[in-house]
Design a protein around this motif. Sequence first.
Motif, PDB file in Angstrom:
ATOM      1  N   LYS A  13       0.774  -1.121  -0.077  1.00  0.00           N
ATOM      2  CA  LYS A  13      -0.086  -0.085   0.014  1.00  0.00           C
ATOM      3  C   LYS A  13       0.839   1.275   0.159  1.00  0.00           C
ATOM      4  CE  LYS A  13      -4.094  -1.661   1.939  1.00  0.00           C
ATOM      5  NZ  LYS A  13      -4.998  -1.780   3.459  1.00  0.00           N
ATOM      6  N   SER A  14       2.032   1.030   0.616  1.00  0.00           N
ATOM      7  CA  SER A  14       2.818   2.402   0.849  1.00  0.00           C
ATOM      8  C   SER A  14       3.612   2.653  -0.742  1.00  0.00           C
ATOM      9  CB  SER A  14       3.807   2.281   1.715  1.00  0.00           C
ATOM     10  OG  SER A  14       3.320   1.978   2.990  1.00  0.00           O
ATOM     11  N   GLY A  15       3.723   1.711  -1.559  1.00  0.00           N
ATOM     12  CA  GLY A  15       4.251   1.907  -2.788  1.00  0.00           C
ATOM     13  C   GLY A  15       5.698   1.294  -2.691  1.00  0.00           C
ATOM     14  N   VAL A  16       5.887   0.657  -1.919  1.00  0.00           N
ATOM     15  CA  VAL A  16       7.397  -0.162  -1.870  1.00  0.00           C
ATOM     16  C   VAL A  16       7.646  -1.169  -2.812  1.00  0.00           C
ATOM     17  CG1 VAL A  16       9.023  -1.441  -0.347  1.00  0.00           C
ATOM     18  CG2 VAL A  16       7.576   0.094   0.724  1.00  0.00           C
ATOM     19  N   GLU A  17       8.726  -0.979  -3.619  1.00  0.00           N
ATOM     20  CA  GLU A  17       8.798  -1.791  -5.158  1.00  0.00           C
ATOM     21  C   GLU A  17      10.249  -2.460  -4.849  1.00  0.00           C
ATOM     22  OE1 GLU A  17       9.556  -1.227  -9.770  1.00  0.00           O
ATOM     23  OE2 GLU A  17       9.889   0.621  -8.391  1.00  0.00           O
ATOM     24  N   VAL A  18      10.297  -3.770  -5.040  1.00  0.00           N
ATOM     25  CA  VAL A  18      11.540  -4.429  -4.962  1.00  0.00           C
ATOM     26  C   VAL A  18      11.826  -4.914  -6.168  1.00  0.00           C
ATOM     27  CG1 VAL A  18      12.530  -6.476  -3.882  1.00  0.00           C
ATOM     28  CG2 VAL A  18      10.523  -5.409  -2.401  1.00  0.00           C
ATOM     29  N   VAL A  19      12.926  -4.651  -6.401  1.00  0.00           N
ATOM     30  CA  VAL A  19      13.857  -4.895  -7.824  1.00  0.00           C
ATOM     31  C   VAL A  19      14.855  -5.837  -7.543  1.00  0.00           C
ATOM     32  CG1 VAL A  19      12.923  -2.647  -8.887  1.00  0.00           C
ATOM     33  CG2 VAL A  19      15.162  -2.972  -7.970  1.00  0.00           C
ATOM     34  N   GLN A  20      15.143  -6.443  -8.720  1.00  0.00           N
ATOM     35  CA  GLN A  20      16.277  -7.461  -8.945  1.00  0.00           C
ATOM     36  C   GLN A  20      17.554  -6.404  -9.221  1.00  0.00           C
ATOM     37  OE1 GLN A  20      15.733 -11.111 -10.166  1.00  0.00           O
ATOM     38  NE2 GLN A  20      17.988 -11.742 -10.432  1.00  0.00           N
ATOM     39  N   GLY A  21      18.698  -6.435  -8.473  1.00  0.00           N
ATOM     40  CA  GLY A  21      19.605  -5.796  -9.020  1.00  0.00           C
ATOM     41  C   GLY A  21      20.713  -6.662  -9.728  1.00  0.00           C
ATOM     42  N   GLY A  22      21.643  -5.805 -10.259  1.00  0.00           N
ATOM     43  CA  GLY A  22      22.878  -6.536 -11.019  1.00  0.00           C
ATOM     44  C   GLY A  22      24.139  -5.753 -10.216  1.00  0.00           C
ATOM     45  N   TYR A  23      25.139  -6.261 -10.923  1.00  0.00           N
ATOM     46  CA  TYR A  23      26.607  -5.957 -10.257  1.00  0.00           C
ATOM     47  C   TYR A  23      26.799  -4.340  -9.828  1.00  0.00           C
ATOM     48  CZ  TYR A  23      31.921  -5.599 -10.202  1.00  0.00           C
ATOM     49  OH  TYR A  23      33.064  -5.059  -9.630  1.00  0.00           O
ATOM     50  N   GLU A  24      26.235  -3.930 -10.929  1.00  0.00           N
ATOM     51  CA  GLU A  24      26.542  -2.203 -10.745  1.00  0.00           C
ATOM     52  C   GLU A  24      25.544  -1.497  -9.485  1.00  0.00           C
ATOM     53  OE1 GLU A  24      22.814  -2.979 -12.984  1.00  0.00           O
ATOM     54  OE2 GLU A  24      25.134  -3.763 -13.207  1.00  0.00           O
ATOM     55  N   ASP A  25      24.630  -2.594  -9.010  1.00  0.00           N
ATOM     56  CA  ASP A  25      23.966  -1.913  -7.896  1.00  0.00           C
ATOM     57  C   ASP A  25      24.433  -2.509  -6.434  1.00  0.00           C
ATOM     58  OD1 ASP A  25      21.755  -0.980  -9.328  1.00  0.00           O
ATOM     59  OD2 ASP A  25      21.303  -2.879 -10.091  1.00  0.00           O
ATOM     60  N   LEU A  26      25.473  -3.413  -6.488  1.00  0.00           N
ATOM     61  CA  LEU A  26      26.214  -3.559  -5.137  1.00  0.00           C
ATOM     62  C   LEU A  26      26.630  -2.233  -4.273  1.00  0.00           C
ATOM     63  CD1 LEU A  26      28.363  -6.764  -6.331  1.00  0.00           C
ATOM     64  CD2 LEU A  26      26.349  -6.753  -4.978  1.00  0.00           C
ATOM     65  N   ALA A  27      26.970  -1.427  -5.083  1.00  0.00           N
ATOM     66  CA  ALA A  27      27.149  -0.148  -4.378  1.00  0.00           C
ATOM     67  C   ALA A  27      26.217   0.555  -3.498  1.00  0.00           C
ATOM     68  CB  ALA A  27      27.977   1.055  -5.301  1.00  0.00           C
ATOM     69  N   VAL A  28      25.048   0.263  -4.036  1.00  0.00           N
ATOM     70  CA  VAL A  28      23.718   0.658  -3.344  1.00  0.00           C
ATOM     71  C   VAL A  28      23.540   0.045  -2.127  1.00  0.00           C
ATOM     72  CG1 VAL A  28      21.119   0.999  -3.601  1.00  0.00           C
ATOM     73  CG2 VAL A  28      22.539   1.429  -5.406  1.00  0.00           C
ATOM     74  N   PHE A  29      23.532  -1.507  -2.460  1.00  0.00           N
ATOM     75  CA  PHE A  29      23.371  -2.324  -1.263  1.00  0.00           C
ATOM     76  C   PHE A  29      24.609  -2.048  -0.184  1.00  0.00           C
ATOM     77  CE2 PHE A  29      25.872  -6.278   0.623  1.00  0.00           C
ATOM     78  CZ  PHE A  29      24.632  -6.691   1.176  1.00  0.00           C
ATOM     79  N   HIS A  30      25.726  -1.928  -0.589  1.00  0.00           N
ATOM     80  CA  HIS A  30      26.895  -1.617   0.424  1.00  0.00           C
ATOM     81  C   HIS A  30      26.704  -0.342   1.175  1.00  0.00           C
ATOM     82  CE1 HIS A  30      31.070  -1.342   1.954  1.00  0.00           C
ATOM     83  NE2 HIS A  30      30.772  -2.878   1.893  1.00  0.00           N
ATOM     84  N   LYS A  31      26.024   0.721   0.693  1.00  0.00           N
ATOM     85  CA  LYS A  31      25.837   2.011   1.498  1.00  0.00           C
ATOM     86  C   LYS A  31      24.910   1.406   2.597  1.00  0.00           C
ATOM     87  CE  LYS A  31      26.949   5.807  -1.641  1.00  0.00           C
ATOM     88  NZ  LYS A  31      26.435   6.534  -2.652  1.00  0.00           N
ATOM     89  N   LEU A  32      23.826   0.769   2.250  1.00  0.00           N
ATOM     90  CA  LEU A  32      22.677   0.461   3.499  1.00  0.00           C
ATOM     91  C   LEU A  32      23.308  -0.437   4.293  1.00  0.00           C
ATOM     92  CD1 LEU A  32      19.843  -0.040   1.030  1.00  0.00           C
ATOM     93  CD2 LEU A  32      20.101   1.469   2.777  1.00  0.00           C
ATOM     94  N   TYR A  33      24.351  -1.562   3.951  1.00  0.00           N
ATOM     95  CA  TYR A  33      25.012  -2.377   4.626  1.00  0.00           C
ATOM     96  C   TYR A  33      26.163  -1.673   5.689  1.00  0.00           C
ATOM     97  CZ  TYR A  33      28.464  -6.048   5.650  1.00  0.00           C
ATOM     98  OH  TYR A  33      29.408  -7.153   6.183  1.00  0.00           O
ATOM     99  N   VAL A  34      26.539  -0.574   5.297  1.00  0.00           N
ATOM    100  CA  VAL A  34      27.502   0.011   6.263  1.00  0.00           C
ATOM    101  C   VAL A  34      26.632   0.617   7.351  1.00  0.00           C
ATOM    102  CG1 VAL A  34      29.214   1.981   6.354  1.00  0.00           C
ATOM    103  CG2 VAL A  34      29.273   0.483   4.387  1.00  0.00           C
ATOM    104  N   VAL A  35      25.372   1.322   6.970  1.00  0.00           N
ATOM    105  CA  VAL A  35      24.598   1.789   7.956  1.00  0.00           C
ATOM    106  C   VAL A  35      24.171   0.768   8.941  1.00  0.00           C
ATOM    107  CG1 VAL A  35      22.140   2.807   8.252  1.00  0.00           C
ATOM    108  CG2 VAL A  35      23.553   3.602   6.264  1.00  0.00           C
ATOM    109  N   THR A  36      23.864  -0.272   8.296  1.00  0.00           N
ATOM    110  CA  THR A  36      23.503  -1.344   9.481  1.00  0.00           C
ATOM    111  C   THR A  36      24.486  -1.896   9.984  1.00  0.00           C
ATOM    112  OG1 THR A  36      21.811  -2.164   7.472  1.00  0.00           O
ATOM    113  CG2 THR A  36      22.440  -3.740   9.171  1.00  0.00           C
ATOM    114  N   ALA A  37      25.568  -1.740   9.651  1.00  0.00           N
ATOM    115  CA  ALA A  37      26.870  -2.424  10.426  1.00  0.00           C
ATOM    116  C   ALA A  37      26.933  -1.387  11.807  1.00  0.00           C
ATOM    117  CB  ALA A  37      28.155  -2.372   9.733  1.00  0.00           C
ATOM    118  N   GLU A  38      27.068  -0.017  11.348  1.00  0.00           N
ATOM    119  CA  GLU A  38      27.080   0.898  12.522  1.00  0.00           C
ATOM    120  C   GLU A  38      25.717   0.768  13.352  1.00  0.00           C
ATOM    121  OE1 GLU A  38      26.807   4.775  10.570  1.00  0.00           O
ATOM    122  OE2 GLU A  38      28.900   4.417   9.474  1.00  0.00           O
TER     123      GLU A  38
END
Length: 372
Positions: free
Chosen positions: A205-230
């Motif tokens: 309902k909130s409009g969350v969209e889940v997409v399958q990423g590729g190699y070039e999207d790993l940087a997007v994942f990693h930024k969120l991963y660093v936030v999670t680690a902190e």
Amino acid sequence: MDLRLRTITREEHLKFIQSRPSASHMQVPSWADVKAEWRSESLGWFDGSGEMVGAGLVLYRQLPKLKRYLAYLPEGPVIDWFDRDLEQWLQPMLAHLKSQGAFSVKMGPPVVVRRWEASTIKEAIASADAKRLRDVEPDWYEPRAFEVADRLRKAGWLQGEDGGAGFGDVQPRYVFQVPLGGRSLDDVQRGFNQLWRRNIKKAEKSGVEVVQGGYEDLAVFHKLYVVTAERDHFTPRPLLYFQRMWQALTAEDPNRMRLYIAYHEGEPLAATTMLTVGEHVWYSYGASANHKREVKPSNAIQWRMIRDSYALGASVYDLRGISDTLDEDDHLFGLIQFKVGTGGQAAEYLGEWDFPLNKLLHKALDLYMSRR
């Protein structure tokens, strides 16, 4: 059965893994490339007719300044663990590893000992009678697993004490899995608790969209991963590690590793990696932002991964490590609480086992690891 052991090629190793319904993602040949700081070797067991009947990926970690190695078979080897003559599998392996300079061997038999249904765990948490999963009567257990443990002890193997969720240098002894085989997706979703079903609807309902990423999207994942680690107080792996993992695993099989990102109003809020070997799918790494948690991106991303696992023909969706704590005051309790909502099962494996080939060096390593 007369067994012989020898070093095998990556091609032989992969062909054997492909002949099995599933094996750990840490026992495929490409995992050696992910763990580039370790030396690696593929081993094969052959019967009297020359047919390969077992395989194992060995990772060798060298001791500083010495040509001696810890030999590690994470979640392996892939052999007949229920063979009453287990020694005929393990003795040749130990002899070979010793000849390669190993001072100690660590392995993780992929044998499930017990399972607890989500309903059983919820009941135990509500009653507050048990503080540990191991104190709760299981819904299923494998009698042969106890025999395997007994054989290992008699042969001189030492069982690791860790009951944790697989952080650091050990693999999780307790995991949470959602069975998919023989079920419809509707049945799987009906197994979710009310909160999970509500959160999935809220994300939609909130409009969350889940997409399958590729190699070039790993940087997007990693930024969120660093936030999670902190937020969760752990040391994050570098982006290079995930890039290497992607390149190594997808070169072996395009479906071996996938990346998913949950967006809301164009902003990435959660990201996960997923690994597949045969009929077994793992939720590997997860990451999420500190804000907009109310739109439930993590539930949305898990539901997408479960649906895609089902489409791939998976028989199990594995949410990986949990601690066996049922104590709500324990900092690891949130792991089991989140995963129990999927309506799956907690599974206890035999855990990791060590064989000291050189007791002095093995003890020194133990001391070093305990001080880290």
